[in-house]
Write an enzyme that holds these catalytic residues in place. Structure first.
Site, short mmCIF file in Angstrom:
data_model
loop_
_atom_site.label_atom_id
_atom_site.label_comp_id
_atom_site.label_asym_id
_atom_site.label_seq_id
_atom_site.Cartn_x
_atom_site.Cartn_y
_atom_site.Cartn_z
N ARG A 140 -3.03 -2.93 -6.16
CA ARG A 140 -4.22 -2.15 -6.54
C ARG A 140 -4.56 -2.43 -8.00
NH1 ARG A 140 -1.98 0.94 -2.48
NH2 ARG A 140 -3.37 0.92 -0.67
N ASP A 169 -2.04 -6.16 -0.77
CA ASP A 169 -2.71 -5.03 -0.11
C ASP A 169 -4.17 -5.41 0.12
OD1 ASP A 169 -3.43 -2.27 0.73
OD2 ASP A 169 -1.46 -1.80 -0.09
N HIS A 242 -3.36 -3.23 5.70
CA HIS A 242 -3.35 -3.46 4.25
C HIS A 242 -3.45 -4.96 3.93
CE1 HIS A 242 -2.48 0.69 2.97
NE2 HIS A 242 -1.78 0.78 4.07
N ASP A 305 3.00 -0.06 7.22
CA ASP A 305 2.46 1.31 7.15
C ASP A 305 0.97 1.36 7.48
OD1 ASP A 305 2.03 -0.17 4.78
OD2 ASP A 305 1.50 1.67 3.70
N GLU A 306 0.54 2.53 7.89
CA GLU A 306 -0.87 2.91 8.00
C GLU A 306 -1.72 1.86 8.72
OE1 GLU A 306 -1.45 5.76 4.14
OE2 GLU A 306 -1.56 3.60 3.77
N TRP A 370 8.76 7.58 4.14
CA TRP A 370 7.79 8.17 3.22
C TRP A 370 7.07 9.36 3.83
CZ3 TRP A 370 2.26 7.96 3.55
CH2 TRP A 370 1.76 7.21 4.62
N TYR A 396 6.48 10.61 -4.94
CA TYR A 396 5.26 9.79 -5.06
C TYR A 396 4.66 10.12 -6.43
CZ TYR A 396 4.62 7.33 -0.64
OH TYR A 396 4.72 6.44 0.40
N ASP A 398 2.34 8.85 -8.06
CA ASP A 398 0.90 8.65 -8.27
C ASP A 398 0.15 9.98 -8.10
OD1 ASP A 398 1.67 8.52 -5.53
OD2 ASP A 398 -0.23 7.59 -4.98
N TRP A 445 2.10 4.14 -6.72
CA TRP A 445 0.89 3.47 -6.23
C TRP A 445 -0.11 3.50 -7.37
CZ3 TRP A 445 1.89 1.17 -1.77
CH2 TRP A 445 2.88 1.70 -0.95
N GLU A 447 -3.73 2.98 -7.53
CA GLU A 447 -5.19 3.10 -7.45
C GLU A 447 -5.75 3.63 -8.76
OE1 GLU A 447 -3.12 4.01 -5.04
OE2 GLU A 447 -4.00 3.73 -3.05
#
Ligand code: ACM
Length: 511
Positions: A140, A169, A242, A305-306, A370, A396, A398, A445, A447
């Site tokens: 990111r 990502d 991602h 993930d995700e 996580w 986490y 972030d 993370w 962002e």
């Protein structure tokens, strides 16, 4: 000391560290640790002390009465400092404890030529957890080699031993893979996106144009610098979600080659996934093969993930493929793809690691837990996976550090006290599932973290809390931790860390 050591006895008198001090390291296996110690003492003394067969700071390999591979004993008497460990990694931990015992001023770069007192003590120490990790998302926002080396030294200072680099990502690809140059040429550059642009909803602006990638030489230097400090660099290639940066570079990896997507200039969960074909799987096996040439780590992180599978479900070819593979529905293609990647890694003698979404895809894969809900981590452990605990409601970093007055961060709040309340031995983790806990890891993370000062602000002092929970174990006494934290923050200040001030603390000036 922070993290708190296993046992400490304070004695009378002190050792005077000065330009007359020599390091004694007669065993060749202690030489790398001796060189690291000399480089740190150069900061404190203005000149690196000589390394000889005999000296007043002695590094030796030998029993400390513990089988832990990172155990050490550190003894200071008026005429000698002895660092003793069964393995070189223990000597590296003893060196960091020695740095904690120096006055904070001795950590300041170019602190000049003078003597420093080390109070007489006898310390024995060892970590509770084997994997004490920090994840940095360099996709990111890119953090260059110099920033990574600086972070590695701070990680070492906190007795942590894994740096997990999230290298790819939707928003960027940062690791050069020789057969596929467009991953960097295209995938490492993100255009500016601004709130109000078509497709960018309010609150989703991702700031100015951004680019960056490591060279092979950068990564070799990062790996070597980490190894000198007893830190493992674990690389991650995230898949089969991602991946928009990779698909922007090689559109044939995606489901629908037209229109070609761009490196994603937004934040959030993306429904763009890899096309789960054999050809695409081979591409990512080639990526992993190259990654394993660059990174000697026994652990290789394959993401997972995700992955919302809606777009797979809407594609008739993918539906047919899932059926042909005998899978109950398209969502199972995630396990098919990740299982294949895990087997590829294992066939090359490495250990696959993945986020908890891939629990069950392949036994033996280390699961990085996580998600905090629905007992996902416990189920992974029950299914036989070794687990690295990385709960998003505790570690986490972030997320916001307080409910108000903070710079823009990820939704949710994790205060210093919340971070310190993380207990990797809570409940079944300290009982029947104890042996499943490989370790714990905090995440940054990025962002909303785009430079060094923001990185420092988000990590410190929450990382100090995490480090102590991971190293020292035992009951969490937050008040006692805060008392230890005050002198530790003076050390961080001397090291140039732009940490977040404690609530109620006056800004420090001119120190
Ligand atoms: C994650 O936070 N998506 C691992």
């Amino acid at each position: 000391m922070l993290p708190l050591v296993t046992s400490i006895t304070e004695n009378s008198g002190y050792f005077l560290l000065g330009t007359h001090t020599a390091i004694g390291a007669d065993d060749p296996a202690t030489q790398p640790a001796a060189r690291l110690l000399a480089s740190y003492l150069q900061t404190a003394l203005g000149a690196a002390p000589p390394i000889r067969d005999a000296g007043s700071i002695v590094l030796e390999l030998g029993s400390t009465g513990s089988e832990n591979p990172e155990a050490y004993r550190l003894t200071v008497v008026p005429d000698r400092v002895t660092l003793r460990a069964p393995r070189p990694d223990g000597l590296l931990r003893a060196i960091q404890s020695l740095r904690h015992m120096l006055p904070a001023e001795a950590l300041r770069p170019a602190s000049g030529s003078r003597d420093w007192k080390l109070n007489a003590v006898d310390i024995t120490d060892e970590p509770d957890l084997a994997w004490r990790g920090v994840m940095l998302d360099v996709a990111r926002h890119f953090f260059d080699k110099a920033e990574i080396l600086r972070l590695l030294d701070l990680i070492a200072f906190h007795q942590l031993n894994v740096l997990h680099l999230h290298l790819t990502d939707d928003q960027g690809w940062r690791v050069p893979i020789d057969p596929y140059p467009r991953l960097i040429e295209v995938g490492s550059v993100r255009r500016a996106a601004h709130e109000g642009e078509p497709g960018i909803p309010p609150g989703r602006a991702s700031g100015p144009a951004h680019r960056g990638a490591y060279s092979h030489a950068d990564l070799a230097e990062i790996v070597a610098f980490a190894a000198e400090r007893g830190i493992l660099v674990v690389p991650e290639i995230d898949m089969p979600g991602h991946v928009q940066a990779a698909v922007a570079a090689y559109p044939e990896l995606g489901i629908d080659p037209a229109p070609v997507p761009e490196v994603w200039p937004r934040w959030g969960i993306n429904d763009l996934l890899l096309n789960p074909t054999d050809t695409v799987a081979e591409f990512f096996e080639n990526v992993l093969a190259e990654l394993m040439r660059i990174f000697p780590s026994p652990y290789i992180h394959i993401g997972g993930d995700e992955c919302p599978t809606d777009r797979w479900a809407q594609d008739p070819q993918i539906v047919t493929r899932a059926a042909a593979l005998g899978l109950a529905d398209v969502s199972r293609l995630h396990g098919w793809f990740m299982g294949r990647m895990a087997r590829f890694v294992k066939a090359r003698g490495r250990i696959p690691v993945g986020w908890d979404e891939l629990a069950g895809a392949d036994p033996g894969t280390v699961v990085m837990a996580w998600n905090t809900g629905a007992g996902i981590a416990v189920r992974a452990a029950e299914a036989g996976h070794p687990v690295v605990l990385a709960p998003s409601d505790r570690v986490y970093f972030d997320l916001y550090q307080s409910p108000s007055g903070e710079p823009r961060a990820q939704k949710g709040v994790i205060t210093l006290a919340d971070a310190y309340s993380f207990d990797p031995r809570a409940g079944r983790w300290g009982a029947d599932l104890r042996d499943s806990v490989l370790g714990a890891q905090c995440q940054l993370w990025t962002e909303y973290v785009s430079d060094r000062d923001q990185l420092d602000y988000m990590l410190f002092p929450r990382l100090c809390a995490f480090a102590e929970r991971a190293w020292s174990g035992g009951a969490a006494d937050f008040d006692a931790f805060q008392t230890r934290l005050l002198p530790h923050l003076e050390r961080l200040e001397a090291l140039g860390v732009a940490f977040r001030l404690l609530d109620g603390a006056e800004p420090q000036t001119g120190k």
